[in-house]
Design a protein around this motif. Structure first.
Motif, mmCIF file in Angstrom:
data_model
loop_
_atom_site.group_PDB
_atom_site.id
_atom_site.type_symbol
_atom_site.label_atom_id
_atom_site.label_comp_id
_atom_site.label_asym_id
_atom_site.label_seq_id
_atom_site.Cartn_x
_atom_site.Cartn_y
_atom_site.Cartn_z
ATOM 1 N N LEU A 48 0.835 -1.198 0.000
ATOM 2 C CA LEU A 48 0.000 0.000 0.000
ATOM 3 C C LEU A 48 0.875 1.255 0.000
ATOM 4 O O LEU A 48 0.620 2.209 -0.719
ATOM 5 N N PHE A 49 1.931 1.229 0.812
ATOM 6 C CA PHE A 49 2.878 2.348 0.842
ATOM 7 C C PHE A 49 3.458 2.584 -0.555
ATOM 8 O O PHE A 49 3.535 3.718 -1.032
ATOM 9 N N ALA A 50 3.856 1.497 -1.225
ATOM 10 C CA ALA A 50 4.429 1.611 -2.570
ATOM 11 C C ALA A 50 3.407 2.183 -3.559
ATOM 12 O O ALA A 50 3.760 2.965 -4.436
ATOM 13 N N GLU A 51 2.139 1.809 -3.395
ATOM 14 C CA GLU A 51 1.095 2.339 -4.277
ATOM 15 C C GLU A 51 0.881 3.835 -4.046
ATOM 16 O O GLU A 51 0.774 4.612 -4.991
ATOM 17 N N LYS A 52 0.834 4.232 -2.769
ATOM 18 C CA LYS A 52 0.508 5.614 -2.437
ATOM 19 C C LYS A 52 1.672 6.568 -2.695
ATOM 20 O O LYS A 52 1.468 7.698 -3.120
#
Length: 156
Positions: A48-52
């Motif tokens: 999720l961090f990588a997506e955001k």
């Protein structure tokens, strides 16, 4: 302006591609479940961090994507059924654009609502609609509904 558009500040998107890019600016309801380790299969906080923050594309299995698409297609029927069963007004999102509702004090918290319910005593309530299949029945045992959906609703 209908009840759907009166709930807090909103971000407006012309299409789904723009909406997906815009979601990187806030933590949405389904993202909240991921942060607690309760997201859909394969979702993790680090992804999720990588997506955001790094622009990584979300990855879902084809079967998950089909379930998401079917759930989205079933939303008009679910809204109509909810209104019939409760006699409460159930307001649909606009069809000419996508809206994300943003918390007025915490701009990093947002949600894309499936509906807004106009409750006679509690006023406007965010509506989260879920279409589940027989294969997901075990997820709904125990406390009545899966943690991921409880967290999503609490976030909204």
């Amino acid at each position: 302006m209908n009840a759907f558009e009166t709930i807090g500040p909103t971000l407006e998107f012309a299409n789904e591609e723009e909406w997906r890019r815009g979601r990187s600016t806030f933590i949405g309801g389904s993202d909240a479940a991921v942060l607690y380790g309760k997201g859909y299969s394969g979702q993790e906080p680090v992804k999720l961090f990588a997506e955001k923050y790094a622009g990584a594309e979300p990855s879902f299995e084809p079967a998950q994507l089909r379930r998401f698409a079917l759930g989205k297609a079933a939303e008009p029927v679910m809204r109509s059924w909810l209104q019939e069963e409760t006699n409460w007004e159930v307001v649909s999102p606009p069809t000419d654009r996508l809206l994300a509702h943003i918390h007025p004090d915490y701009r990093h918290i947002g949600a894309t609502l499936d509906a807004v319910v106009v409750h006679p005593h509690y006023g406007l309530i965010p509506g989260e609609l879920k279409k589940v299949s027989f294969s997901q029945r075990r997820d709904w045992e125990g406390n009545g509904f899966p943690d991921k959906f409880f967290l999503q609703c609490q976030h909204q």
